[in-house]
Scaffold this motif. Structure first.
Motif, PDB file in Angstrom:
ATOM      1  N   PRO A  63       0.836  -1.204   0.000  1.00  0.00           N
ATOM      2  CA  PRO A  63       0.000   0.000   0.000  1.00  0.00           C
ATOM      3  C   PRO A  63       0.874   1.258   0.000  1.00  0.00           C
ATOM      4  O   PRO A  63       1.961   1.255   0.577  1.00  0.00           O
ATOM      5  N   LYS A  64       0.407   2.282  -0.655  1.00  0.00           N
ATOM      6  CA  LYS A  64       1.144   3.535  -0.738  1.00  0.00           C
ATOM      7  C   LYS A  64       0.153   4.689  -0.747  1.00  0.00           C
ATOM      8  O   LYS A  64      -0.822   4.674  -1.503  1.00  0.00           O
ATOM      9  N   VAL A  65       0.415   5.681   0.097  1.00  0.00           N
ATOM     10  CA  VAL A  65      -0.476   6.840   0.185  1.00  0.00           C
ATOM     11  C   VAL A  65       0.358   8.109   0.027  1.00  0.00           C
ATOM     12  O   VAL A  65       1.377   8.267   0.700  1.00  0.00           O
ATOM     13  N   GLU A  66      -0.081   8.994  -0.864  1.00  0.00           N
ATOM     14  CA  GLU A  66       0.584  10.276  -1.072  1.00  0.00           C
ATOM     15  C   GLU A  66      -0.370  11.407  -0.712  1.00  0.00           C
ATOM     16  O   GLU A  66      -1.516  11.429  -1.174  1.00  0.00           O
ATOM     17  N   LEU A  67       0.090  12.327   0.124  1.00  0.00           N
ATOM     18  CA  LEU A  67      -0.713  13.475   0.547  1.00  0.00           C
ATOM     19  C   LEU A  67       0.034  14.758   0.209  1.00  0.00           C
ATOM     20  O   LEU A  67       1.140  14.979   0.718  1.00  0.00           O
ATOM     21  N   ALA A  68      -0.520  15.571  -0.654  1.00  0.00           N
ATOM     22  CA  ALA A  68       0.107  16.856  -0.987  1.00  0.00           C
ATOM     23  C   ALA A  68       0.094  17.750   0.241  1.00  0.00           C
ATOM     24  O   ALA A  68      -0.887  17.781   0.999  1.00  0.00           O
ATOM     25  N   TYR A  69       1.182  18.478   0.445  1.00  0.00           N
ATOM     26  CA  TYR A  69       1.284  19.330   1.623  1.00  0.00           C
ATOM     27  C   TYR A  69       0.115  20.315   1.734  1.00  0.00           C
ATOM     28  O   TYR A  69      -0.369  20.608   2.837  1.00  0.00           O
ATOM     29  N   GLU A  70      -0.352  20.819   0.588  1.00  0.00           N
ATOM     30  CA  GLU A  70      -1.419  21.831   0.650  1.00  0.00           C
ATOM     31  C   GLU A  70      -2.749  21.258   1.146  1.00  0.00           C
ATOM     32  O   GLU A  70      -3.650  22.009   1.487  1.00  0.00           O
ATOM     33  N   THR A  71      -2.866  19.914   1.192  1.00  0.00           N
ATOM     34  CA  THR A  71      -4.106  19.294   1.680  1.00  0.00           C
ATOM     35  C   THR A  71      -4.026  18.939   3.161  1.00  0.00           C
ATOM     36  O   THR A  71      -5.010  18.463   3.728  1.00  0.00           O
ATOM     37  N   ILE A  72      -2.856  19.166   3.770  1.00  0.00           N
ATOM     38  CA  ILE A  72      -2.646  18.775   5.165  1.00  0.00           C
ATOM     39  C   ILE A  72      -2.762  20.008   6.069  1.00  0.00           C
ATOM     40  O   ILE A  72      -2.027  20.982   5.873  1.00  0.00           O
ATOM     41  N   PRO A  73      -3.650  19.997   7.048  1.00  0.00           N
ATOM     42  CA  PRO A  73      -3.794  21.173   7.911  1.00  0.00           C
ATOM     43  C   PRO A  73      -2.523  21.497   8.680  1.00  0.00           C
ATOM     44  O   PRO A  73      -1.811  20.598   9.130  1.00  0.00           O
TER      45      PRO A  73
END
Length: 315
Positions: A52-62
Protein backbone atom coordinates in the motif's frame (compact mmCIF):
# COMPACT_ATOMS: atom_id res chain seq x y z
CA UNK A 1 5.06 23.10 33.80
CA UNK A 2 3.19 23.19 30.47
CA UNK A 3 3.15 26.52 28.66
CA UNK A 4 0.58 27.88 26.23
CA UNK A 5 3.17 27.65 23.44
CA UNK A 6 3.86 24.00 24.23
CA UNK A 7 0.17 23.17 24.34
CA UNK A 8 -0.55 25.01 21.09
CA UNK A 9 2.27 23.35 19.14
CA UNK A 10 1.42 19.91 20.48
CA UNK A 11 -2.27 20.41 19.70
CA UNK A 12 -1.53 21.51 16.12
CA UNK A 13 0.86 18.60 15.59
CA UNK A 14 -1.74 16.20 17.01
CA UNK A 15 -4.47 17.66 14.80
CA UNK A 16 -2.24 17.20 11.75
CA UNK A 17 -1.26 13.66 12.74
CA UNK A 18 -4.92 12.68 13.20
CA UNK A 19 -5.77 14.08 9.76
CA UNK A 20 -2.89 12.12 8.20
CA UNK A 21 -3.77 8.88 10.01
CA UNK A 22 -7.36 9.10 8.77
CA UNK A 23 -6.03 8.70 5.22
CA UNK A 24 -3.81 5.69 6.02
CA UNK A 25 -4.55 1.96 6.12
CA UNK A 26 -3.86 0.24 9.44
CA UNK A 27 -0.46 -1.10 8.35
CA UNK A 28 0.84 2.45 7.73
CA UNK A 29 -0.67 4.12 10.81
CA UNK A 30 2.52 4.13 12.88
CA UNK A 31 5.61 4.68 10.71
CA UNK A 32 8.82 3.91 12.60
CA UNK A 33 11.12 5.70 10.17
CA UNK A 34 10.78 9.10 8.48
CA UNK A 35 12.95 10.15 5.54
CA UNK A 36 13.36 13.80 4.58
CA UNK A 37 14.17 14.11 0.87
CA UNK A 38 16.28 17.14 -0.03
CA UNK A 39 16.85 18.96 -3.34
CA UNK A 40 16.89 16.55 -6.26
CA UNK A 41 16.44 13.55 -3.95
CA UNK A 42 12.67 13.17 -4.21
CA UNK A 43 13.30 9.93 -6.10
CA UNK A 44 13.81 8.29 -2.72
CA UNK A 45 10.02 7.97 -2.68
CA UNK A 46 10.42 5.31 -5.38
CA UNK A 47 12.22 3.03 -2.91
CA UNK A 48 8.99 2.03 -1.18
CA UNK A 49 6.63 -0.78 -2.17
CA UNK A 50 3.95 0.16 -4.73
CA UNK A 51 1.19 -1.15 -2.44
CA UNK A 52 0.00 0.00 0.00
CA UNK A 53 1.14 3.53 -0.74
CA UNK A 54 -0.48 6.84 0.19
CA UNK A 55 0.58 10.28 -1.07
CA UNK A 56 -0.71 13.48 0.55
CA UNK A 57 0.11 16.86 -0.99
CA UNK A 58 1.28 19.33 1.62
CA UNK A 59 -1.42 21.83 0.65
CA UNK A 60 -4.11 19.29 1.68
CA UNK A 61 -2.65 18.78 5.17
CA UNK A 62 -3.79 21.17 7.91
CA UNK A 63 -1.08 23.34 9.53
CA UNK A 64 1.57 22.04 7.11
CA UNK A 65 4.07 24.39 5.42
CA UNK A 66 4.18 24.67 1.63
CA UNK A 67 7.50 24.15 -0.15
CA UNK A 68 8.19 26.68 -2.92
CA UNK A 69 11.63 25.47 -4.04
CA UNK A 70 12.30 23.89 -7.43
CA UNK A 71 13.11 20.20 -6.96
CA UNK A 72 10.88 19.90 -3.87
CA UNK A 73 7.57 18.29 -4.84
CA UNK A 74 5.84 18.96 -1.53
CA UNK A 75 4.13 15.72 -0.50
CA UNK A 76 3.97 13.29 2.42
CA UNK A 77 4.37 9.69 1.18
CA UNK A 78 3.61 6.62 3.30
CA UNK A 79 4.45 3.01 2.46
CA UNK A 80 6.45 -0.11 3.27
CA UNK A 81 10.18 -0.33 2.65
CA UNK A 82 12.64 -3.20 2.42
CA UNK A 83 12.43 -6.94 3.07
CA UNK A 84 11.15 -6.32 6.59
CA UNK A 85 8.24 -4.24 5.15
CA UNK A 86 9.07 -1.40 7.53
CA UNK A 87 6.35 1.30 7.61
CA UNK A 88 7.95 4.60 6.62
CA UNK A 89 6.96 8.22 6.05
CA UNK A 90 8.75 10.28 3.40
CA UNK A 91 8.75 14.05 3.37
CA UNK A 92 9.33 14.83 -0.31
CA UNK A 93 10.35 18.47 -0.06
CA UNK A 94 10.80 20.63 3.02
CA UNK A 95 10.13 24.17 4.22
CA UNK A 96 13.19 26.43 4.54
CA UNK A 97 13.75 29.43 6.78
CA UNK A 98 14.82 31.51 3.76
CA UNK A 99 11.38 31.07 2.18
CA UNK A 100 10.00 33.31 4.90
CA UNK A 101 8.72 30.56 7.21
CA UNK A 102 9.24 30.80 10.96
CA UNK A 103 11.52 28.24 12.58
CA UNK A 104 8.40 26.79 14.21
CA UNK A 105 6.92 26.09 10.78
CA UNK A 106 10.23 24.89 9.30
CA UNK A 107 10.36 22.16 11.96
CA UNK A 108 6.63 21.48 12.26
CA UNK A 109 6.77 18.34 10.09
CA UNK A 110 9.36 16.89 12.49
CA UNK A 111 6.96 17.47 15.39
CA UNK A 112 4.20 15.71 13.44
CA UNK A 113 6.52 12.75 12.82
CA UNK A 114 7.07 12.45 16.57
CA UNK A 115 3.32 12.38 17.23
CA UNK A 116 2.93 9.74 14.49
CA UNK A 117 5.35 7.51 16.39
CA UNK A 118 8.51 7.95 14.33
CA UNK A 119 11.59 6.67 16.17
CA UNK A 120 14.29 7.27 13.54
CA UNK A 121 14.71 10.07 10.99
CA UNK A 122 16.96 9.90 7.94
CA UNK A 123 17.54 13.47 6.75
CA UNK A 124 19.05 14.21 3.34
CA UNK A 125 20.15 17.42 1.68
CA UNK A 126 22.13 18.89 -1.18
CA UNK A 127 25.19 20.79 0.02
CA UNK A 128 28.26 22.65 -1.14
CA UNK A 129 31.56 20.90 -0.55
CA UNK A 130 34.02 22.90 1.56
CA UNK A 131 36.44 20.03 2.12
CA UNK A 132 38.69 19.98 -0.91
CA UNK A 133 38.99 16.19 -0.69
CA UNK A 134 35.29 15.95 -1.62
CA UNK A 135 34.10 15.69 -5.22
CA UNK A 136 30.73 16.52 -6.76
CA UNK A 137 28.51 13.46 -6.34
CA UNK A 138 30.15 12.23 -3.13
CA UNK A 139 27.91 11.42 -0.16
CA UNK A 140 28.71 12.69 3.33
CA UNK A 141 27.32 10.96 6.41
CA UNK A 142 27.07 13.78 8.94
CA UNK A 143 28.64 13.32 12.36
CA UNK A 144 28.31 16.89 13.68
CA UNK A 145 27.15 20.36 12.69
CA UNK A 146 27.75 24.09 13.05
CA UNK A 147 24.43 25.86 13.62
CA UNK A 148 25.57 29.27 12.37
CA UNK A 149 22.05 30.72 12.32
CA UNK A 150 21.30 29.27 15.75
CA UNK A 151 24.43 30.78 17.28
CA UNK A 152 23.11 34.26 16.46
CA UNK A 153 19.59 33.60 17.74
CA UNK A 154 17.73 31.99 14.82
CA UNK A 155 17.17 28.77 16.76
CA UNK A 156 14.23 26.34 16.51
CA UNK A 157 14.01 25.92 20.30
CA UNK A 158 14.01 29.65 21.07
CA UNK A 159 11.08 30.68 23.26
CA UNK A 160 9.13 28.73 25.88
CA UNK A 161 10.16 25.09 26.03
CA UNK A 162 7.73 22.64 24.41
CA UNK A 163 7.38 20.35 27.41
CA UNK A 164 5.21 17.85 25.52
CA UNK A 165 8.21 17.01 23.35
CA UNK A 166 11.39 17.40 25.40
CA UNK A 167 13.54 19.09 28.01
CA UNK A 168 14.60 22.76 28.11
CA UNK A 169 18.30 22.14 27.47
CA UNK A 170 18.73 19.07 25.24
CA UNK A 171 22.30 17.89 24.63
CA UNK A 172 23.48 17.64 21.03
CA UNK A 173 26.90 16.03 21.50
CA UNK A 174 25.23 12.72 20.54
CA UNK A 175 22.93 14.18 17.88
CA UNK A 176 24.21 11.94 15.07
CA UNK A 177 23.52 8.35 16.10
CA UNK A 178 26.74 6.32 16.13
CA UNK A 179 25.04 2.95 15.61
CA UNK A 180 23.23 4.28 12.52
CA UNK A 181 26.49 5.67 11.14
CA UNK A 182 28.15 2.30 11.69
CA UNK A 183 25.28 0.62 9.82
CA UNK A 184 25.77 3.12 6.99
CA UNK A 185 29.40 2.16 6.40
CA UNK A 186 28.53 -1.54 6.56
CA UNK A 187 25.70 -1.05 4.04
CA UNK A 188 27.98 0.92 1.69
CA UNK A 189 30.43 -1.99 1.56
CA UNK A 190 27.73 -4.66 1.43
CA UNK A 191 26.25 -3.00 -1.67
CA UNK A 192 29.69 -2.80 -3.28
CA UNK A 193 29.49 0.99 -3.49
CA UNK A 194 33.03 1.26 -2.13
CA UNK A 195 34.30 -0.10 -5.45
CA UNK A 196 33.07 2.84 -7.56
CA UNK A 197 34.18 6.42 -8.12
CA UNK A 198 31.59 8.00 -5.77
CA UNK A 199 32.87 8.07 -2.19
CA UNK A 200 31.22 8.01 1.23
CA UNK A 201 32.69 10.38 3.83
CA UNK A 202 31.87 11.43 7.38
CA UNK A 203 31.87 15.14 8.01
CA UNK A 204 30.52 18.31 9.59
CA UNK A 205 27.64 20.32 8.12
CA UNK A 206 27.44 24.10 8.50
CA UNK A 207 23.87 25.45 8.51
CA UNK A 208 23.42 28.96 7.12
CA UNK A 209 20.14 30.81 6.66
CA UNK A 210 20.42 31.46 2.88
CA UNK A 211 19.09 31.95 0.28
CA UNK A 212 22.31 33.31 -1.25
CA UNK A 213 25.17 30.93 -1.80
CA UNK A 214 28.18 31.75 0.34
CA UNK A 215 30.86 34.27 -0.58
CA UNK A 216 34.47 33.19 -0.95
CA UNK A 217 35.35 34.71 2.43
CA UNK A 218 32.41 32.97 4.11
CA UNK A 219 33.48 29.64 2.63
CA UNK A 220 37.01 30.09 3.98
CA UNK A 221 35.63 31.05 7.39
CA UNK A 222 33.36 28.00 7.57
CA UNK A 223 36.14 25.69 6.45
CA UNK A 224 38.42 27.25 9.05
CA UNK A 225 35.77 26.46 11.69
CA UNK A 226 35.91 22.80 10.66
CA UNK A 227 32.90 22.50 8.35
CA UNK A 228 33.14 20.00 5.47
CA UNK A 229 29.86 20.91 3.74
CA UNK A 230 27.50 23.88 3.88
CA UNK A 231 23.76 24.18 3.26
CA UNK A 232 20.50 25.90 4.12
CA UNK A 233 18.48 23.15 5.83
CA UNK A 234 18.63 20.01 7.96
CA UNK A 235 20.04 21.35 11.24
CA UNK A 236 16.73 22.84 12.50
CA UNK A 237 15.05 19.50 11.80
CA UNK A 238 17.82 17.62 13.59
CA UNK A 239 17.69 19.89 16.64
CA UNK A 240 13.91 19.43 16.94
CA UNK A 241 14.13 15.68 16.30
CA UNK A 242 16.68 15.28 19.08
CA UNK A 243 14.57 17.49 21.36
CA UNK A 244 11.77 15.00 20.66
CA UNK A 245 13.90 11.91 21.33
CA UNK A 246 14.15 10.77 17.71
CA UNK A 247 17.34 9.04 16.50
CA UNK A 248 19.06 10.80 13.59
CA UNK A 249 20.98 9.74 10.52
CA UNK A 250 21.82 12.51 8.04
CA UNK A 251 23.37 12.64 4.59
CA UNK A 252 24.63 15.47 2.41
CA UNK A 253 25.03 15.01 -1.30
CA UNK A 254 27.91 17.18 -2.54
CA UNK A 255 26.39 19.01 -5.51
CA UNK A 256 29.03 21.69 -6.04
CA UNK A 257 32.50 22.54 -4.77
CA UNK A 258 32.60 25.80 -2.86
CA UNK A 259 35.06 28.43 -4.05
CA UNK A 260 37.66 28.96 -1.32
CA UNK A 261 40.26 31.05 -3.16
CA UNK A 262 40.13 34.80 -2.66
CA UNK A 263 38.79 36.69 -5.66
CA UNK A 264 41.09 38.60 -7.96
CA UNK A 265 41.91 42.20 -7.06
CA UNK A 266 40.92 45.00 -9.39
CA UNK A 267 44.56 46.15 -9.67
CA UNK A 268 45.82 42.71 -10.81
CA UNK A 269 48.05 43.34 -13.85
CA UNK A 270 46.92 40.10 -15.49
CA UNK A 271 43.35 41.43 -15.71
CA UNK A 272 43.98 44.85 -17.14
CA UNK A 273 43.76 43.85 -20.81
CA UNK A 274 40.64 41.66 -20.37
CA UNK A 275 37.28 42.62 -21.88
CA UNK A 276 34.19 42.88 -19.67
CA UNK A 277 33.04 39.46 -20.94
CA UNK A 278 36.40 37.91 -20.12
CA UNK A 279 36.30 39.42 -16.62
CA UNK A 280 32.81 38.02 -16.04
CA UNK A 281 33.92 34.55 -17.15
CA UNK A 282 37.03 34.77 -14.93
CA UNK A 283 34.96 35.69 -11.87
CA UNK A 284 32.24 33.09 -12.48
CA UNK A 285 34.55 30.06 -12.28
CA UNK A 286 33.18 27.68 -9.65
CA UNK A 287 30.02 29.73 -9.08
CA UNK A 288 27.19 27.56 -7.72
CA UNK A 289 23.75 27.38 -9.31
CA UNK A 290 20.56 25.54 -8.41
CA UNK A 291 20.43 23.62 -11.70
CA UNK A 292 23.79 22.04 -10.81
CA UNK A 293 22.30 20.96 -7.50
CA UNK A 294 19.37 19.20 -9.17
CA UNK A 295 21.54 17.51 -11.80
CA UNK A 296 23.99 16.11 -9.25
CA UNK A 297 21.00 14.89 -7.25
CA UNK A 298 19.65 12.97 -10.23
CA UNK A 299 22.99 11.30 -10.90
CA UNK A 300 23.51 10.17 -7.29
CA UNK A 301 19.88 9.24 -6.59
CA UNK A 302 20.27 5.51 -7.29
CA UNK A 303 23.16 5.07 -4.88
CA UNK A 304 21.41 7.12 -2.20
CA UNK A 305 18.21 5.10 -2.64
CA UNK A 306 20.02 1.78 -2.42
CA UNK A 307 21.95 2.91 0.66
CA UNK A 308 18.88 4.15 2.55
CA UNK A 309 16.92 1.02 1.67
CA UNK A 310 19.72 -1.24 2.90
CA UNK A 311 20.09 0.67 6.18
CA UNK A 312 16.38 0.49 6.92
CA UNK A 313 16.23 -3.23 6.09
CA UNK A 314 18.80 -3.78 8.83
CA UNK A 315 17.02 -1.79 11.55
Amino acid sequence: METAASSSTFQRATETALHVRAALPDVLQNPKVAIVCGSGLGGLAQTIEPEPKVELAYETIPNFPRSTVQGHEGKFVFGLLGPQKTPVALLVGRAHFYEGHSMDLVTFATRVCKVLGVETMIVTNAAGGLNQDYAVGDIVCLNDHLNMAGLVGIHPLRGPNLEDFGVRFPPLSDAYDLDLRRRTHRAWKKLGLDKQKRRLHEGIYAFVAGPTYETRAECRMLRGFGADVVGMSTVPEIVVARHSGIRILAFSLVTNCAVLEAGSRGDDEALQAMTKAELDEHLSKGKANHQEVLEAGREAAKDMQALVKEIISDL
